[in-house]
Design an enzyme around this catalytic site. Sequence first.
Site, mmCIF file in Angstrom:
data_model
loop_
_atom_site.group_PDB
_atom_site.id
_atom_site.type_symbol
_atom_site.label_atom_id
_atom_site.label_comp_id
_atom_site.label_asym_id
_atom_site.label_seq_id
_atom_site.Cartn_x
_atom_site.Cartn_y
_atom_site.Cartn_z
ATOM 1 N N ASP A 485 -25.090 -10.751 -37.507
ATOM 2 C CA ASP A 485 -26.172 -10.437 -36.572
ATOM 3 C C ASP A 485 -27.321 -9.678 -37.216
ATOM 4 O O ASP A 485 -28.403 -9.583 -36.660
ATOM 5 C CB ASP A 485 -25.622 -9.527 -35.460
ATOM 6 C CG ASP A 485 -25.035 -10.313 -34.312
ATOM 7 O OD1 ASP A 485 -25.457 -11.451 -34.097
ATOM 8 O OD2 ASP A 485 -24.152 -9.758 -33.628
HETATM 9 C C1 GLC Z 1 -25.677 -4.423 -34.283
HETATM 10 C C2 GLC Z 1 -24.401 -4.416 -35.083
HETATM 11 C C3 GLC Z 1 -23.738 -5.746 -35.126
HETATM 12 C C4 GLC Z 1 -23.635 -6.314 -33.745
HETATM 13 C C5 GLC Z 1 -24.999 -6.353 -33.069
HETATM 14 C C6 GLC Z 1 -24.867 -6.866 -31.663
HETATM 15 O O1 GLC Z 1 -26.677 -5.040 -34.938
HETATM 16 O O2 GLC Z 1 -24.602 -3.947 -36.398
HETATM 17 O O3 GLC Z 1 -22.452 -5.613 -35.698
HETATM 18 O O4 GLC Z 1 -23.108 -7.585 -33.797
HETATM 19 O O5 GLC Z 1 -25.545 -5.063 -33.041
HETATM 20 O O6 GLC Z 1 -26.048 -6.935 -30.986
HETATM 21 C C1 GLC Z 2 -20.317 -7.961 -34.208
HETATM 22 C C2 GLC Z 2 -20.613 -9.089 -33.268
HETATM 23 C C3 GLC Z 2 -20.390 -10.430 -33.905
HETATM 24 C C4 GLC Z 2 -21.053 -10.519 -35.241
HETATM 25 C C5 GLC Z 2 -20.651 -9.374 -36.129
HETATM 26 C C6 GLC Z 2 -21.378 -9.371 -37.453
HETATM 27 O O1 GLC Z 2 -18.937 -7.841 -34.387
HETATM 28 O O2 GLC Z 2 -19.855 -8.988 -32.103
HETATM 29 O O3 GLC Z 2 -20.855 -11.449 -33.055
HETATM 30 O O4 GLC Z 2 -20.713 -11.745 -35.796
HETATM 31 O O5 GLC Z 2 -20.922 -8.152 -35.463
HETATM 32 O O6 GLC Z 2 -22.713 -8.984 -37.326
#
Ligand code: GLC
Ligand code: GLC
Length: 816
Positions: A485
């Site tokens: 993300d």
């Molecule tokens: C933040 C986190 C990531 C998560 C995202 C969800 O960026 O670092 O892990 O998946 O928020 O919106």
């Molecule tokens: C968080 C989110 C997932 C994403 C991950 C890596 O765990 O839930 O959707 O893939 O962060 O950013």
Amino acid sequence: MSTPYGRFDDPRREYVVTRPDTPLPWLNYLGQDDLFGLCTNTAGGYTFWRDAKLRRLTRYRYNNAPYDLGGRYLYVRDGETVWNPGWKPTKTPLDRYECRHGLGYTQIVGSKDGVEVELLFFVPPGENVEVWRTTVRNRGGRPKDLTLFSFVEFCFYEALNDMSNFQRTYSIGEVEVEGSAVYHTTEFRERRDHYTLFACTREIAGFDTSRDAFVGVHNGLHEAGVPFAGAATGSIAHGWNPIGSHQVDLHLEPGASETFAFFLAYVEQGEQPKFERPGVLDKSHGRAILERYREPGAVDGAFAALQSWWAGILSAFEVDCPDEDAQRMANTWNQYQCLVTFNLSRSASFYESGIGRGMGFRDSNQDILGFVHLVPERARQRILDLAATQLADGTCYHQYQPLTKQGNADIGGDFYDDHLWLVLSTCAYVKETGDTSILREPVGYTDTPGSGEDLLHHLETSIAYTLSHLGEHDLPLIGHADWNDCLNLNCFSTEPNESFQTAGDVEGSRAESVMIAGLFLSACRDLAGLYRHLGSGADADRLDGAYDDMLAAVEEHAWDGAWYLRAFDAAGTPVGSSACEEGQIFIESQGWCVLGGAGRGNGRARRALESVHERLATEHGILLHQPAFTRYHPELGEITSYPPGYKENAGIFCHNNTWVHLGWCLLGDGDRALEYYRSICPSTRSDVETYRAEPYVYAQMIAGRDAATPGEAKNSWLTGTAAWTFVTLAQGILGIKPEYAGLRIDPCIPKGWRSYSVTRRFRGVTYEITVSNPDGVCTGVRSLTVDGAPVVGNVVPPSEGDDTVVVDVVLGGDLR
Ligand code: GLC
Ligand code: GLC
């Protein structure tokens, strides 16, 4: 592993917390159907029905000090002393404390001055009732006169509004009290047809429903006025903050005990008229629940039902193997965590507020991979619900609210990996169950009212979307992000108040993702296999063609010399290349390219994973990338916003470690696979003061070596690590792989394992599988018998008729 804070009780499938001041609150979940509760080792947490945002029953304050405050509290007043069996909130020192987190229940025992109080919290299967079985024992030599006060604080259902809109909420709170039952009826007069009931199966000596009266306007919960004064006030809340509290007076002779229960129920009024007379709630449903739980044996019967429900669920998979941690995690905690992540996705934990995220599209599809063998019917419905949030162009709502099942774009959209996970979950479901009828279920697209395209159409749309969104290297475009993300190649944010996932324009962007390319290879191969199984050879060939083209693009454009690139940014510059200043090698593209079948004939798969070993592997797990980003790179986005070593910026993001573990299984190195598996396995940890999080469930992240606190875990419970570690162990290492044609047996174990056995329920039949390894190899089946009869190959065909099938496997051959 036992530590100063607790130990595993494997025969009882419990984790026993032996002191209350754990390094972080250690959480468990109550509930398995619709009513859920978070419950910590000090009885903290809250309860909700289906949706932690839209149907919250009890209140919780986020980001509090102390961290875990608010919960299911029982105050015990013994003479002038007031204490809690779970230590909080008074923190009066206890003579003895023990918390047992089990499957869907938590039992807390506290004792002081000869009085022992045992609380057992659970939600019986199929019910919307949270039970607190309460046993008070006088273990001392003198008679005791005790006063108990229960306490919950009600939430006004919509949790975000509840936490922010006080100009309204302070005027709307309403309750009714009848006997030992407190009815929380806020908004029932108008648009709600549900209420919350907090009752006691025993006669009570008093009650309170106003927080100001019970706690005191200027007090904290640790100094709540009523327990310290010793008498309930009979307050009725009019607005402000309704609570539920019962006063129970007990006289216990030495050696005597009494057992009764409090319970918190969510009640829907349904067809029943709302009021029995103007302004008075019709309480017939509530009274019926109270009557039911007052029956002798009802509470114990409900708990027994919960235990047999879990025993049935976990009998789907059980292993007996030489590694104690792997065995314990697989048989109990990992499958348990898979069920919880399936139920709650990333919505409600101690790190997810329950008001931020609902059911994630990519998250929930992955959760199915570790859950589908447990309750396949529920997985089926979830796949259909998820597919129904796909748009006609192939993109997906990134999340939906569980109560409404409506997708929303609150946390962004246009993540160009999302749709492909649907292919993986659907194929896993069909392999597990053999049920191809799901493919013909009319689902439709969420932005096309009345459309009824079936699930298979959705899978095709998903593949087609990626194929029509390729960049200049013929690799998939990334959109706002892929699985990571925080790799936001189109964001270029310079504004601190915007979200990295929603800012920026993906239209016309050049940025490509090598990780999506690997994921696409897997999805394509899976769907081609499904078509072959369905007898649609032409469709399978078409997908094989798409696979070959993508593979060619990966090998031509994405190889950096010793590993696969991670991406091309919006300027067409490689990301995750030795030419980069920071972030030279990333884990995700190594894992997914290898799993997708890249690098097989040319040595690159092994080379890529060796590079991971050399540059990213640490004793605590594998880092997401190296070197960590030490400054903010607007062209890369949020990943560079975190301090080095945390989260996506070179933290150990456990979820993606598993793709490398599976990669080594594909390459046949079972020693490496198990060594890596153990490095992130929470039950192996002795450094609990460093690690801090629960020893029985995976955390999303462990701080990496660039961090100030390497080895420190965060964001436990709701993580895709649960599903993927189970897949790693069950399918990769133990090698029990569901396929369309049956169960493929393809172990990849450490050479030192001489034998192991697995009991696996598959399509309604129980397979008792024993694998022996006389030659001390990692992989390769030499022979396989089913009920004593030799089978050609290493696939156990689905049994017709038998309830139990015995499978004997001998390693030392070349069947994989
Ligand atoms: C933040 C986190 C990531 C998560 C995202 C969800 O960026 O670092 O892990 O998946 O928020 O919106
Ligand atoms: C968080 C989110 C997932 C994403 C991950 C890596 O765990 O839930 O959707 O893939 O962060 O950013």
